[in-house]
Design a protein around this motif. Sequence first.
Motif, PDB file in Angstrom:
ATOM      1  N   SER A   1      54.267   9.769  47.562  1.00  0.00           N
ATOM      2  CA  SER A   1      54.027  10.016  46.142  1.00  0.00           C
ATOM      3  C   SER A   1      54.481   8.794  45.354  1.00  0.00           C
ATOM      4  O   SER A   1      55.640   8.667  44.972  1.00  0.00           O
ATOM      5  N   LEU A   2      53.541   7.883  45.144  1.00  0.00           N
ATOM      6  CA  LEU A   2      53.864   6.618  44.479  1.00  0.00           C
ATOM      7  C   LEU A   2      53.216   6.475  43.109  1.00  0.00           C
ATOM      8  O   LEU A   2      53.566   5.567  42.366  1.00  0.00           O
ATOM      9  N   ALA A   3      52.253   7.340  42.782  1.00  0.00           N
ATOM     10  CA  ALA A   3      51.604   7.230  41.475  1.00  0.00           C
ATOM     11  C   ALA A   3      52.652   7.420  40.388  1.00  0.00           C
ATOM     12  O   ALA A   3      53.402   8.403  40.404  1.00  0.00           O
ATOM     13  N   GLY A   4      52.688   6.492  39.453  1.00  0.00           N
ATOM     14  CA  GLY A   4      53.689   6.625  38.404  1.00  0.00           C
ATOM     15  C   GLY A   4      53.398   5.732  37.221  1.00  0.00           C
ATOM     16  O   GLY A   4      52.652   4.755  37.339  1.00  0.00           O
ATOM     17  N   GLN A   5      53.964   6.134  36.087  1.00  0.00           N
ATOM     18  CA  GLN A   5      53.994   5.259  34.925  1.00  0.00           C
ATOM     19  C   GLN A   5      55.324   4.533  35.032  1.00  0.00           C
ATOM     20  O   GLN A   5      56.371   5.183  35.004  1.00  0.00           O
ATOM     21  N   ILE A   6      55.325   3.218  35.164  1.00  0.00           N
ATOM     22  CA  ILE A   6      56.585   2.544  35.482  1.00  0.00           C
ATOM     23  C   ILE A   6      57.161   1.721  34.342  1.00  0.00           C
ATOM     24  O   ILE A   6      58.241   1.157  34.468  1.00  0.00           O
ATOM     25  N   SER A   7      56.476   1.660  33.217  1.00  0.00           N
ATOM     26  CA  SER A   7      56.988   0.843  32.120  1.00  0.00           C
ATOM     27  C   SER A   7      58.038   1.610  31.323  1.00  0.00           C
ATOM     28  O   SER A   7      57.771   2.688  30.790  1.00  0.00           O
ATOM     29  N   HIS A   8      59.231   1.035  31.217  1.00  0.00           N
ATOM     30  CA  HIS A   8      60.289   1.675  30.444  1.00  0.00           C
ATOM     31  C   HIS A   8      59.943   1.686  28.955  1.00  0.00           C
ATOM     32  O   HIS A   8      60.115   2.685  28.272  1.00  0.00           O
ATOM     33  N   SER A   9      59.430   0.556  28.469  1.00  0.00           N
ATOM     34  CA  SER A   9      59.130   0.490  27.037  1.00  0.00           C
ATOM     35  C   SER A   9      57.959   1.412  26.682  1.00  0.00           C
ATOM     36  O   SER A   9      57.970   2.057  25.633  1.00  0.00           O
ATOM     37  N   GLU A  10      56.957   1.503  27.547  1.00  0.00           N
ATOM     38  CA  GLU A  10      55.840   2.405  27.276  1.00  0.00           C
ATOM     39  C   GLU A  10      56.297   3.860  27.247  1.00  0.00           C
ATOM     40  O   GLU A  10      55.758   4.679  26.504  1.00  0.00           O
TER      41      GLU A  10
ATOM     42  N   ILE B   1      59.752  22.555  51.886  1.00  0.00           N
ATOM     43  CA  ILE B   1      58.774  21.461  51.831  1.00  0.00           C
ATOM     44  C   ILE B   1      59.545  20.153  51.978  1.00  0.00           C
ATOM     45  O   ILE B   1      60.230  19.710  51.059  1.00  0.00           O
ATOM     46  N   LYS B   2      59.426  19.554  53.154  1.00  0.00           N
ATOM     47  CA  LYS B   2      60.263  18.407  53.514  1.00  0.00           C
ATOM     48  C   LYS B   2      60.023  17.237  52.563  1.00  0.00           C
ATOM     49  O   LYS B   2      58.900  16.755  52.431  1.00  0.00           O
ATOM     50  N   SER B   3      61.063  16.821  51.889  1.00  0.00           N
ATOM     51  CA  SER B   3      60.938  15.759  50.896  1.00  0.00           C
ATOM     52  C   SER B   3      62.127  14.826  50.973  1.00  0.00           C
ATOM     53  O   SER B   3      63.243  15.245  51.275  1.00  0.00           O
ATOM     54  N   VAL B   4      61.868  13.567  50.672  1.00  0.00           N
ATOM     55  CA  VAL B   4      62.938  12.577  50.568  1.00  0.00           C
ATOM     56  C   VAL B   4      62.619  11.672  49.390  1.00  0.00           C
ATOM     57  O   VAL B   4      61.454  11.423  49.093  1.00  0.00           O
TER      58      VAL B   4
ATOM     59  N   ILE C   1      56.932  14.815  52.321  1.00  0.00           N
ATOM     60  CA  ILE C   1      56.672  13.992  51.132  1.00  0.00           C
ATOM     61  C   ILE C   1      57.758  12.938  50.955  1.00  0.00           C
ATOM     62  O   ILE C   1      58.955  13.252  51.017  1.00  0.00           O
ATOM     63  N   VAL C   2      57.331  11.708  50.743  1.00  0.00           N
ATOM     64  CA  VAL C   2      58.251  10.620  50.404  1.00  0.00           C
ATOM     65  C   VAL C   2      57.981  10.242  48.955  1.00  0.00           C
ATOM     66  O   VAL C   2      56.870   9.835  48.607  1.00  0.00           O
ATOM     67  N   PHE C   3      59.006  10.398  48.116  1.00  0.00           N
ATOM     68  CA  PHE C   3      58.848  10.152  46.686  1.00  0.00           C
ATOM     69  C   PHE C   3      59.479   8.812  46.311  1.00  0.00           C
ATOM     70  O   PHE C   3      60.629   8.543  46.664  1.00  0.00           O
ATOM     71  N   ALA C   4      58.703   8.007  45.581  1.00  0.00           N
ATOM     72  CA  ALA C   4      59.237   6.737  45.090  1.00  0.00           C
ATOM     73  C   ALA C   4      59.947   6.976  43.766  1.00  0.00           C
ATOM     74  O   ALA C   4      59.321   7.087  42.720  1.00  0.00           O
ATOM     75  N   SER C   5      61.269   7.049  43.837  1.00  0.00           N
ATOM     76  CA  SER C   5      62.084   7.226  42.637  1.00  0.00           C
ATOM     77  C   SER C   5      62.538   5.848  42.148  1.00  0.00           C
ATOM     78  O   SER C   5      61.999   4.818  42.584  1.00  0.00           O
ATOM     79  N   THR C   6      63.516   5.829  41.307  1.00  0.00           N
ATOM     80  CA  THR C   6      63.892   4.570  40.659  1.00  0.00           C
ATOM     81  C   THR C   6      65.385   4.517  40.344  1.00  0.00           C
ATOM     82  O   THR C   6      66.004   5.546  40.061  1.00  0.00           O
ATOM     83  N   ARG C   7      65.930   3.325  40.365  1.00  0.00           N
ATOM     84  CA  ARG C   7      67.328   3.136  39.962  1.00  0.00           C
ATOM     85  C   ARG C   7      67.519   3.458  38.487  1.00  0.00           C
ATOM     86  O   ARG C   7      68.646   3.581  38.010  1.00  0.00           O
TER      87      ARG C   7
ATOM     88  N   ILE D   1      52.652  12.165  33.939  1.00  0.00           N
ATOM     89  CA  ILE D   1      52.464  11.491  35.229  1.00  0.00           C
ATOM     90  C   ILE D   1      53.720  11.573  36.086  1.00  0.00           C
ATOM     91  O   ILE D   1      53.663  11.907  37.272  1.00  0.00           O
ATOM     92  N   ASN D   2      54.861  11.269  35.483  1.00  0.00           N
ATOM     93  CA  ASN D   2      56.075  11.134  36.288  1.00  0.00           C
ATOM     94  C   ASN D   2      56.786  12.447  36.571  1.00  0.00           C
ATOM     95  O   ASN D   2      57.584  12.532  37.492  1.00  0.00           O
ATOM     96  N   CYS D   3      56.518  13.447  35.772  1.00  0.00           N
ATOM     97  CA  CYS D   3      57.258  14.701  35.939  1.00  0.00           C
ATOM     98  C   CYS D   3      56.288  15.843  36.269  1.00  0.00           C
ATOM     99  O   CYS D   3      56.297  16.391  37.371  1.00  0.00           O
ATOM    100  N   THR D   4      55.402  16.181  35.347  1.00  0.00           N
ATOM    101  CA  THR D   4      54.507  17.320  35.550  1.00  0.00           C
ATOM    102  C   THR D   4      53.652  17.149  36.813  1.00  0.00           C
ATOM    103  O   THR D   4      53.480  18.102  37.590  1.00  0.00           O
ATOM    104  N   SER D   5      53.128  15.955  37.022  1.00  0.00           N
ATOM    105  CA  SER D   5      52.267  15.748  38.190  1.00  0.00           C
ATOM    106  C   SER D   5      53.042  15.846  39.507  1.00  0.00           C
ATOM    107  O   SER D   5      52.476  16.208  40.535  1.00  0.00           O
ATOM    108  N   GLN D   6      54.310  15.519  39.459  1.00  0.00           N
ATOM    109  CA  GLN D   6      55.118  15.652  40.676  1.00  0.00           C
ATOM    110  C   GLN D   6      55.355  17.129  40.988  1.00  0.00           C
ATOM    111  O   GLN D   6      55.316  17.554  42.146  1.00  0.00           O
ATOM    112  N   LEU D   7      55.585  17.908  39.942  1.00  0.00           N
ATOM    113  CA  LEU D   7      55.698  19.352  40.143  1.00  0.00           C
ATOM    114  C   LEU D   7      54.373  19.914  40.656  1.00  0.00           C
ATOM    115  O   LEU D   7      54.347  20.791  41.532  1.00  0.00           O
TER     116      LEU D   7
END
Lengths: 326, 326
Positions: B83-92, B173-176, B124-130, B103-109
């Motif tokens: 699961s890599l689809a994401g909006q990644i701009s902090h300012s946006e 549901i196996k997730s990391v 599922i492998v989720f690309a999270s962020t620092r 995109i980042n929350c509802t779609s993951q649910l």
Amino acid sequence: MSGFYRGRRVLVTGGLGFVGSNLALRLVEQGADVLLVDSMLPEYGASLANVAPVADRLRIDTSDVRDRKSLSALVLDQELIFSLAGQISHSESMRDPFTDLDINCTSQLSLLECCRAGNRDAKIVFASTRQLFGRPQYLPVDEQHPLNPVDVNGINKLAAEMYYLLYDRVFGIKSVSLRLTNTYGPRLDLASDVKGFVGIFLRRALRGERIQIYGTGEQKRDFNYVDDVVDALLLAGESDAVNGEVFNLGHPQPATLIEFVETLGRFADFEIEIVPFPEEAKAIDIGDYYADFSKFTRATGWSPKIDLATGIERTLDYFRALGEPV
Amino acid sequence: MSGFYRGRRVLVTGGLGFVGSNLALRLVEQGADVLLVDSMLPEYGASLANVAPVADRLRIDTSDVRDRKSLSALVLDQELIFSLAGQISHSESMRDPFTDLDINCTSQLSLLECCRAGNRDAKIVFASTRQLFGRPQYLPVDEQHPLNPVDVNGINKLAAEMYYLLYDRVFGIKSVSLRLTNTYGPRLDLASDVKGFVGIFLRRALRGERIQIYGTGEQKRDFNYVDDVVDALLLAGESDAVNGEVFNLGHPQPATLIEFVETLGRFADFEIEIVPFPEEAKAIDIGDYYADFSKFTRATGWSPKIDLATGIERTLDYFRALGEPV
């Protein structure tokens, strides 16, 4: 009371629900110009009867907080906004997570965006929940405790709380979040089977029905009588020192579920049965919980005035005086 | 490599983007049966060119992850989902918080609910962020560090990560979740001005344009070359020991922004200018950040293989070899 609320324009979302209506009654009593927003969703516990005594002294709008367009008009010119509209059932949040997300998370962001666009001077008091801590790693739980919600409800409420703090910090929209724990008292929704044990126990006690306790009954909770919670909300709305901060509510005398039921038993007749935890409930149970609320006491002087026995007696008296079947 | 991915049915959301396409290339190389989902939103950096070399060895679906109906069909029978689809701009995320939320929350649910309904066996492998840590309270930042995101993006990614852990625990549901830090390398979107400084600096270096550094330039970051991040994603997908857990990625040699730019300067000619922090950027800046990633090393043996100079040289070589203006 300080007179702070006299003549103030105050919006209360979820204003016909349990905590919202108790708050509304007090705001009217203090002379505020009160607008309640409540879509009166079935099963959510809202009732016009809750504010019947002051119905001619406040306004009611039946918009849904999920309707961003309505919300953008409703926030205009408000001085205080109490954001209490919420989906509060933990089990329902696991059954229908999107509704919980829409109400508890997306709508909170909407409220903030509406204020950012149309009313940056409003002060917002958000009713958060102890649920975002998850299973306590230590007791009492203070505000530094790790956040590890055990259900969808806790996750969405956490995101909402973080929005409020963020908008306070970045956009200067004054916000404060109070993490409520088990709250009970007059106007609690006793009809629901999915909003926690307190309402169920009270209903069964009033009906003289058998009360089932899951597990051992030794789980601790800190029970707040709703008048104390209303005090806390009013103080949070009035104080500038709390802006941008989160605070736990709680009670200095936590009680076990057994103790809660035994206290009920002093004022009502019913049987008690201890039964094993149903699997679904166990998966999202948090074990013992009680909070350290000293941060809020330091900031505002608040502490609960009502002990469990007094609160339960008043609650039962209230429902009995209604003279309706519960 | 272990051969784990040979013949596996693997879905990658955001599969035409930066990290997604690098992962896709490697999955194809390892013999996986790869389906990429990417709606190719303008400004999000997706490009068919990113997977051109293997275009006949994978499938591409242009559904949007916000379309729950499409997602419910796409997850069926998949063994691994990245699961890599994401909006990644902090300012946006601060300008348009609802899109970030969708995109980042509802779609993951949605993804989790689709699996709950139609494919409980997927991992599922989720690309999270620092980003969900916010401003570090101590360094290096380990997984116990308090979560205090400083922008809407961090809040929504945090909620998503918590959904994944919750669905692993409650619904099996196996997730990391891997918390990525600054990632760079071939196929990075250099066109965007709102997705962080790394892409901007690389673009300006390639064009010989002046690079502006905000503040002092002494802010530390741990830069991961994308091949190392792909290694981490593949290991996370393969390992059962990581399920239900979150892990930081990071690099053993953090570098300051100045050091990053100086390293760039070994392979390209450009001027450097230190400028004051713009107010908007400062409000959501996190100061120094670098992670303790030893938990993931213990679980999988992973550690970054590429140092900053090697990674930057390879990245510049890649873009120069494209022979197109960047």
